[in-house]
Structures are given as C-alpha cells and as structure tokens.
Motif scaffolding. Structure first.
Motif, mmCIF file in Angstrom:
data_model
loop_
_atom_site.group_PDB
_atom_site.id
_atom_site.type_symbol
_atom_site.label_atom_id
_atom_site.label_comp_id
_atom_site.label_asym_id
_atom_site.label_seq_id
_atom_site.Cartn_x
_atom_site.Cartn_y
_atom_site.Cartn_z
ATOM 1 N N ALA B 117 48.423 29.276 2.651
ATOM 2 C CA ALA B 117 49.207 30.102 1.729
ATOM 3 C C ALA B 117 49.565 29.313 0.476
ATOM 4 O O ALA B 117 49.555 29.846 -0.639
ATOM 5 N N ALA B 118 49.862 28.020 0.651
ATOM 6 C CA ALA B 118 50.271 27.195 -0.483
ATOM 7 C C ALA B 118 49.099 26.978 -1.443
ATOM 8 O O ALA B 118 49.268 26.986 -2.660
ATOM 9 N N LEU B 119 47.907 26.796 -0.887
ATOM 10 C CA LEU B 119 46.741 26.593 -1.747
ATOM 11 C C LEU B 119 46.403 27.870 -2.511
ATOM 12 O O LEU B 119 45.907 27.823 -3.640
ATOM 13 N N VAL B 124 54.196 29.064 -6.032
ATOM 14 C CA VAL B 124 55.308 29.170 -5.091
ATOM 15 C C VAL B 124 55.466 27.834 -4.361
ATOM 16 O O VAL B 124 54.472 27.176 -4.049
ATOM 17 N N GLY B 125 56.718 27.437 -4.095
ATOM 18 C CA GLY B 125 56.962 26.232 -3.319
ATOM 19 C C GLY B 125 56.992 26.554 -1.832
ATOM 20 O O GLY B 125 57.441 27.621 -1.432
ATOM 21 N N PHE B 126 56.509 25.621 -1.004
ATOM 22 C CA PHE B 126 56.505 25.828 0.441
ATOM 23 C C PHE B 126 57.122 24.617 1.130
ATOM 24 O O PHE B 126 57.175 23.522 0.555
ATOM 25 N N ALA B 127 57.543 24.807 2.355
ATOM 26 C CA ALA B 127 57.973 23.678 3.178
ATOM 27 C C ALA B 127 57.527 23.927 4.613
ATOM 28 O O ALA B 127 57.453 25.064 5.059
ATOM 29 N N ILE B 128 57.195 22.860 5.320
ATOM 30 C CA ILE B 128 56.880 22.956 6.744
ATOM 31 C C ILE B 128 57.895 22.114 7.504
ATOM 32 O O ILE B 128 58.100 20.945 7.166
ATOM 33 N N VAL B 129 58.509 22.690 8.500
ATOM 34 C CA VAL B 129 59.404 21.928 9.356
ATOM 35 C C VAL B 129 58.599 21.373 10.531
ATOM 36 O O VAL B 129 57.871 22.111 11.183
ATOM 37 N N ASN B 137 41.045 22.470 10.684
ATOM 38 C CA ASN B 137 40.634 21.477 11.674
ATOM 39 C C ASN B 137 41.698 20.413 11.885
ATOM 40 O O ASN B 137 41.404 19.332 12.400
ATOM 41 N N PHE B 138 42.910 20.699 11.453
ATOM 42 C CA PHE B 138 44.059 19.806 11.629
ATOM 43 C C PHE B 138 43.922 18.511 10.842
ATOM 44 O O PHE B 138 44.605 17.540 11.122
ATOM 45 N N ALA B 139 43.009 18.472 9.879
ATOM 46 C CA ALA B 139 42.871 17.282 9.044
ATOM 47 C C ALA B 139 43.876 17.372 7.898
ATOM 48 O O ALA B 139 44.126 18.459 7.382
ATOM 49 N N PRO B 140 44.488 16.244 7.507
ATOM 50 C CA PRO B 140 45.471 16.265 6.424
ATOM 51 C C PRO B 140 44.857 16.802 5.129
ATOM 52 O O PRO B 140 43.686 16.572 4.851
ATOM 53 N N VAL B 141 45.663 17.523 4.362
ATOM 54 C CA VAL B 141 45.200 18.122 3.109
ATOM 55 C C VAL B 141 46.162 17.707 2.005
ATOM 56 O O VAL B 141 47.363 17.629 2.232
ATOM 57 N N GLU B 142 45.615 17.443 0.837
ATOM 58 C CA GLU B 142 46.450 17.159 -0.323
ATOM 59 C C GLU B 142 46.902 18.466 -0.948
ATOM 60 O O GLU B 142 46.078 19.329 -1.270
ATOM 61 N N THR B 143 48.211 18.653 -1.085
ATOM 62 C CA THR B 143 48.703 19.837 -1.781
ATOM 63 C C THR B 143 49.744 19.407 -2.795
ATOM 64 O O THR B 143 50.321 18.325 -2.691
ATOM 65 N N GLU B 144 49.985 20.275 -3.773
ATOM 66 C CA GLU B 144 50.986 19.989 -4.797
ATOM 67 C C GLU B 144 52.318 20.648 -4.463
ATOM 68 O O GLU B 144 53.334 20.306 -5.040
ATOM 69 N N GLU B 308 62.544 19.996 -7.517
ATOM 70 C CA GLU B 308 62.256 18.617 -7.106
ATOM 71 C C GLU B 308 61.583 18.519 -5.727
ATOM 72 O O GLU B 308 61.341 17.420 -5.239
ATOM 73 N N ALA B 309 61.280 19.667 -5.124
ATOM 74 C CA ALA B 309 60.693 19.591 -3.781
ATOM 75 C C ALA B 309 59.225 19.177 -3.849
ATOM 76 O O ALA B 309 58.824 18.179 -3.248
ATOM 77 N N GLY B 310 58.437 19.937 -4.585
ATOM 78 C CA GLY B 310 57.039 19.582 -4.798
ATOM 79 C C GLY B 310 56.299 19.318 -3.507
ATOM 80 O O GLY B 310 56.398 20.080 -2.550
ATOM 81 N N ASN B 311 55.544 18.217 -3.481
ATOM 82 C CA ASN B 311 54.794 17.883 -2.273
ATOM 83 C C ASN B 311 55.463 16.721 -1.541
ATOM 84 O O ASN B 311 54.797 15.917 -0.904
ATOM 85 N N GLY B 312 56.788 16.658 -1.670
ATOM 86 C CA GLY B 312 57.514 15.540 -1.082
ATOM 87 C C GLY B 312 57.510 15.563 0.441
ATOM 88 O O GLY B 312 57.062 16.511 1.075
ATOM 89 N N THR B 313 57.967 14.464 1.022
ATOM 90 C CA THR B 313 58.095 14.379 2.464
ATOM 91 C C THR B 313 59.502 13.923 2.784
ATOM 92 O O THR B 313 60.028 13.014 2.140
#
Lengths: 427, 366
Positions: B117-119, B124-129, B137-144, B308-313
């Motif tokens: 959805a984010a791509l 729109v900003g997203f967050a995953i808890v 395939n559960f491989a990490p993805v770069e998102t903004e 300020e959320a962006g692609n932060g962790t």
C-alpha cells in the motif's frame, strides 16, 4: 429416522379462485404478496432483518440513543437522528458493497478510473467466492437428507491440500493450477467422506461426527502451520509458505486496477454451481441423492444402496467445500495461510444454503448477498459497527428458518401446500 | 379473533409507557460533537484480527492513537477492524480512500500488505507495528513512507528473568511460548539471560525449563488462543518443580495464571502489558515484561503530524521506556530491597550500554 430433509415446494402460483370477482393480474399479484410462499418469505425476511438491524443501529449509537432520553422535550432530535443514522449506515453499506457515490463523482470529474468504480463490487465478489462453495456443499448434502455441518473442516483440508500442491510441485501453470485446485477438492472430499462412511457403516449421526471433525481439522491446521514443512522459513510470523505463481488463481480485473482482488475462484464457483445443478437435476446420481433425501426406505426398496449414497454424497459435498479452501489458499491467501484464513466460511455456508433453499441458483444469490454485507460492513466501519453484517445474516436466517414467524408478524396467508420450511426429521 | 385488538392495545400502551418513562429527560442545550471535528490531520489504524477491544495488542495501539488525538486537537483518529488477513488490503485501501494522512498497521502479519500500500500511495504515511517493510517473499524493501515500530523486549524480559531467579524457592522456573516466532522467542532469550546473570552474580543454580537459548529450542503450544493447553503445559512444569511461570503466548498465557492461582507456591510473570491491571490474576503476578505499544504509536502519530515519521524506525528499549518491567504490586513487600537495587543497577547498565542483552530475534537498531 434421523435425517434432516430439505423440502422446497413450489409456491402456489395459481391462487384458488374462491368467492367474488374474477382474478385479474393486480389481484393475483396482491394475493401473492400477502401469502407466505417461499419467495415472499425470503423477501420479507430480508426486509424484517434490515428493519431490526436499524433498531439495533439506533440502540448501539451512543448519540442517537441519548436523543431518545429527551424524546418528549425535543422529538425531532430522536426521530431525525435515528432516520439519518439508519439511512447513512445502510448507504455506506451499499457504497462499500456495490457502488461508492463519492467515487462516482470523482469518476464523472475524471479523477477516478473504471477500476476505482468497480472496487466495491470486486470486494463483494471476493468475499462471496468461498461462500458459494461452502453453500453448495451444505446444500447438496441437504438434498440427500444429510446435514453437513462439517464444511468448515472439509474446507480446512482443502486449504492444506491446495497449498501443499501449490508450493511443493514445480509445474507449468496449465497443469499446476488445475492440479492444486483438484488437490483441494480431493482433500476436502476425503475428509468429507468420513462422516458419510461412519453413518453408512455404524449409524453415527453425521451432525455429531462432522462437528467433531471440524475441531480436529481446526487444531490440525494450527499444528500444520507450525511444522517446518509448511511454515514459511522467511517470516517470523505464524504463516505458511506461499504458493507458486503458477498455482495462483489469476485475478480477473487487475488490469484495470491493481487493487481489484476478485480472482478466478469466482469462475470456478459459478462452474461448481452449474455442475451441482446438473448433478442434482440431470444425473442418475443426483436422482439417487434426491430420492434418498425424500424417503430412504422407499429408495432402498427401489434397490438403491443407501449407505453408499450417504458416503458418496458426503464426499462430493466435502470436495466442493474443499474447493472453497483451494479458492482461499490459491487466491487471496496465495502469499501464505494463517490460522485465521478459514474464518467461519464453512459455518456461514450453512446459512447460505438455508437462505438459498439448497438450490444452486439461490445459493449463489445468497452468497453474493452475504459477500456484499461483508464487504459493505468492512468499508463502512467504524461509523457502522463491523458486526452489523454478521447480525443481519443471523436475523435473515432466523426468519428463513422460521417462516411461521414471518407469517405471524405480517399476518400473511398460508399458501396452498403449507409453509415452505427446511424440516429436520428426528431432531 | 376478538382478542387480537385488545392484545395489540395492551402491547402498544405498554410500549408507549416504557418509552415515555425513558424519554422524559430534558434536551441538552449544548450540541458539541465528540472528537476533534475540525482536525486537518487524519490518522487511521487498521487492526490485526482480534478487534479493537482485544485487551491486548490492538487495544494498546488504539490507546496510543487516542492519546495522540488528545495531545494534538488537529489530529483526528479512526480505525478499521480486520477479521482475518483477507481484510488487510481492503481496510488499508479504504483508509487511503478516506484521505487518511497516516495509516498504522498493527501486527507484523500485515507488514507485506502495508508495504504494498505504501509503494502504491507514496503521498500517504504508513507505520507497521512489530514489523518492517517487506515484499511478498518477506525480503526487506526500501520505502520512503513506512515507519517501523519494533520492541527490544529481550531487555525487559532480562530484568524479569533476574527477578524470577531471585524469587524461586525450588530453584526451577519455567517459560513456554505460543509459537516459535521472533516476537515470542525474544522474550524467552532475554528471560534466559536474566536467569543466567543471576546465577553468575550469586553463584546460584536456578534452572530454566521450556527454553534452551543456545539451541533455540523449547516448549510451544502452537497457537495463542488455547488457554486450556496453556494450563496443561503449565501443570506439567509445576510437576517438574517449577514455581515461577513465564508464559509468552498472549491470551493462551492465561492458562499459566489459572495454574498459579490454584497452586499457592506458584507465581507467574506476564508479558506485553502490566498483567496486574490487564488480567484478573494480579495477585499471582510478580511483575510483567511490558512493551509500551501505546506510547510508541502515540509518538509515531505525533511525529507523522510534524512530517517527521518518514521511513524511520523506532525500537522500544529500556532507555526510551518503550519496554519496561512493571511495578511489583502485591510482591513489593516480598522482594528484598537488595534485589530491587540490583534490578535498578542492571537496568542502568543496559541503558548505558555496559550490559548488552542479545537475542537472535532482536530488532536491528535504528
């Protein structure tokens, strides 16, 4: 005797030409509307359900409920508030299930494509797909006088069968996909045959054994997902491997818009409905099913093998329920199955079959209605409580199962041939 | 048939009477709406299966959403519930369609759906808890535009393990999990390390049943729902001498608490929330290894509001109070001041980095 038999008698289309004037069309139609025949009972059940749903919406809305507490000092608050609440709630259900009026505006202005316009319908069809299969599964068993409560468990085995063939084999799509779908049907069919076989050989009631087999299937799924064979090596969550691209049911409309999820499972569902219709009304096997359902003693006297009919009917019923599982694990859940994948589709199939009066066409229509309720409720939340769809389904089926109740509430007349009901003998 | 009108009249009169009784109140003069009606920033949450009032994960996250709205009246919050994974996509899509500015997906199972959805909706900003952006395939993805919220619960479990080791009378404590997945085993790793630390410092020999951190093998129910199975697993460990239970299994963990409630000598430690408040078995609970989901979600929404959320962790730790050990409540008088001081010292050591709690399941530092 301990069978449950579905008797659906044709509505009395020619009302008795009693007393007074000659019947004209308006009169006939009026009589038809006020008669408790199966069509009108179904329509009135839907209307009554939406009416009761409206009352419950009012009760569950804190603001509108509060306006009723001062009804006599400002009645317009309560009356208008309730009206707006019911209107808006049902409108947003409609928008989530059929056509979103906002999107229509944006479409007219050129801001949205056909794909956006079709999304609610696509969601309705997506949620209806498993219900078509489970409804048919329960319906076909009804015809033989069997109450297959085990569609849930048969579907779970269908999920697993299709999933395993879907990821473990490496084949071209034209063979892989059909094979995976058939594996789902085979797994469901084998599991479905068990209660039939038990009934045929030992007399164990299919309701009891299939309920228990549901629990076995549900716990088996939980265990199976955790095994190394099925569990996704890549995910840290409780989820299985996904099926190969070549075993995934293709989406039908994603060329219009990627978010349109409705997939080829729907087509298989419609094919299954046509097949079930053919099987029941045109084939020898179907004749045997219906004959045993009407009167097993007469059928036995006529030379039919009752036990074998039970077993094969349950196997076919289970196979169709297994297809529901295949449609899930090769469709919406093609990236991985979890413990909540089966939801209650098997049990919902019972209500779908009741509403559809165990006829394939009626079952497809009922599944579409329940799919629409689910899609609508999902999109209408949180303004409308998400449980409204389950609630409406329950009330609809309550009335369908008790036509005498509808008749009494609305003072309908008894049709010729009596009330149409799904009677359960020996319960 | 003559009875019918009479019956109807009685029914009607009693209905009117009841309604009149209920409807005699005064009309309110003020008609202010609830929530932040004028808000310009819309934050939406999509729940995991279990519903908004699950007394656990979803409920904590929603508390965080509401806290953000309380703090900033320019933020309006809403949610959509999912009954299963099939509902994630339509709920995320509906949130996008509702013009949400920030969409929080609760639960790692949703990580792939949120990423997709984010791509597709980069504005729109997203967050995953409890997850990070991944593909099918559960491989990490770069998102903004995906903010990832995770918790290093090994740290809080470490302290809980130390406390458990100090409290056991039999020298045996036990843990068991719902499923062998990272969000569960991270607790067990930390718990195991905490016990090992106590043994090392005190020259004690407290044993842990149910989890071998070195081999990464242990006892798991296979689900998070079956409290009866949790009960029988707990009873088995009690038979083997365990007197403190550490269930890491969500609602199924209640089985350990019922077992503890029926055995005077047995107590338990809860996870995720302060079990003294969230369960009925507060008197059995020595403490809880908490994660502050609500605080993390609230901060994420407030950060998103400021852009300020962006692609932060965000990784919840003892240092940022994203994870913590709950108050001892009924056990406050039982636990010695010495142990309390040691726990505080260990906590300080973890915060300043001189003590590192390691688990293969720990989230990567931001």
């Amino acid at each position: 005797m301990s069978d449950s038999t579905a008797t659906t008698e044709a509505p009395a289309e020619q009302p008795s030409t009693d007393q007074e004037s000659k019947p004209n069309f308006a009169r006939l139609f009026g009589r038809y509307l006020t008669e408790a025949n199966s069509v009108m009972v179904t329509i009135y059940s839907l209307l009554l359900a939406f009416l009761i749903g409206g009352v419950l919406l009012i009760v569950s809305d804190e603001y509108v409920r509060s306006t009723w507490s001062y009804f006599f000092s400002r009645p317009q608050d309560a009356l208008l508030g309730s009206w707006y609440l019911i209107r808006d709630s049902y409108l947003s259900l409609f928008e989530g299930a059929i056509l979103n009026l906002n999107t229509l505006d944006r479409f007219a202005a050129g801001d949205a494509g056909v794909g956006d316009l079709l999304r609610p319908l696509s969601e309705t069809l997506t949620y209806a797909t498993p219900l078509i299969f489970t409804g048919l599964a329960v319906g076909i068993a009804f015809k033989a006088g069997l109450f297959n409560i085990g569609a849930q468990g048969q579907m779970i085995f269908g999920i697993l069968g299709a999933l395993i063939v879907g990821f473990a084999l490496d084949l071209p799509i034209w063979i892989h996909l059909p094979l995976a779908v058939l594996a789902g049907a085979a797994a469901g069919g084998l599991f479905g045959a068990v209660p039939g076989l038990l009934k045929a050989t030992t007399g164990a009631h299919e309701v009891i054994s299939s309920i228990m087999l549901n629990n076995i299937a549900a716990l088996f799924l939980v265990w199976a997902i955790g095994t190394d064979f099925l569990h996704s090596e890549l995910s840290t969550q409780l989820v299985t491997k996904g099926v190969d691209e070549s075993a995934t049911l293709p989406t039908l409309l994603s060329s219009l818009n990627e978010t349109l999820r409705v997939n080829a499972g729907l087509l298989i569902g419609i094919a299954a409905a046509v097949f079930t219709w053919w099987l029941l009304s045109k084939s020898t096997f179907g004749f045997r099913i219906r004959s045993v359902g009407f009167n097993e003693n007469a059928s036995q006297t006529a030379g039919m093998h009752i036990g074998r009919t039970y077993t094969t009917t349950m196997a076919v019923s289970g196979a169709i329920a297994g297809l529901a599982g295949a449609a899930l694990s090769l469709g919406v859940f093609s990236t991985g199955v979890t413990t909540s994948t089966p939801l209650q589709y098997g049990f919902d199939g019972i209500t779908v079959a009741l509403l559809g009066r165990a006829n394939p066409g009626g079952i497809v229509a009922a599944a579409l209605l329940f799919g629409a309720l689910k899609a609508g409720a999902l999109s209408a939340q949180p303004d409308v409580p998400v449980d409204i769809s389950t609630l409406l389904q329950a009330i609809i089926v309550l009335f369908i199962a008790a036509p005498a109740l509808v008749k009494a509430i609305l003072h309908l007349r008894t049709p010729r041939g009596g009330l149409v009901t799904l009677e359960a003998k020996g319960w | 048939m003559a009875v019918k009108p009479f019956k109807l009249a009685v029914a009607g009169l009693s209905a009117v009477g009841l309604a009149a009784l209920a409807a005699c109140g005064d009309a309110p003069t003020d008609s202010s709406g609830d929530g932040n009606a004028e808000a310009t920033f819309s934050a939406c949450m999509v729940t995991d299966s279990g519903g908004i009032d699950d007394k656990s994960f979803n409920e904590s996250a929603w508390a965080g959403m509401e806290a953000a709205a309380d703090e900033n009246s320019d933020i309006a919050v809403t949610y959509k519930e999912s009954a299963s994974e099939a509902d994630y996509d339509p709920n995320l899509q509906a949130s996008v369609d509702d013009s949400c500015d920030f969409i929080v997906g609760v639960g790692g199972l949703m990580a792939g759906n949120v990423t997709t959805a984010a791509l597709a909706n980069t504005e729109v900003g997203f967050a995953i808890v409890d997850g990070s952006p991944i593909d099918a395939n559960f491989a990490p993805v770069e998102t903004e535009n995906v903010y990832s919220i995770q918790f290093d619960t090994a740290q809080s479990a470490f302290l809980a393990g130390y406390v458990a080791a100090s409290q056991t009378q039999t020298g045996i404590v036990a843990t068991w999990g719902g499923m062998q997945i990272n969000p569960v085993t991270i607790f067990m790793d930390g718990f195991s390390e905490g016990i090992a630390k106590y043994n090392e410092d005190k020259g004690a020999d407290v044993q842990l049943l149910g989890w071998d951190a070195a081999a990464q093998t242990g006892t798991f129910l296979g689900n998070f729902e079956d409290a009866a199975a949790g009960r029988s697993t707990s009873d088995t460990f009690i038979t083997q001498g365990a007197d403190i239970l550490f269930p890491v299994a969500g609602p199924a963990g209640i089985g350990a608490l019922t077992a503890a409630a029926e055995n005077d000598a047995v107590n338990a430690i809860w996870v995720d929330t302060d079990g003294f408040e969230s369960t009925e078995y507060g008197s059995e609970l020595i403490t809880s290894a908490e994660k502050a989901l609500d605080v993390a979600v609230r901060d994420a929404v407030l950060a998103a509001y400021k852009g300020e959320a962006g692609n932060g962790t965000y990784v919840g730790t003892l240092a940022n109070e994203g994870v913590s050990i709950a108050p001892f409540h009924d056990f406050d008088s039982v636990i010695s001041d010495e142990t309390k001081a040691e726990v505080e010292a260990l906590k300080a050591a973890i915060i300043d980095g001189s003590l590192v709690v390691e688990s293969p399941a720990s989230p990567a530092a931001p």
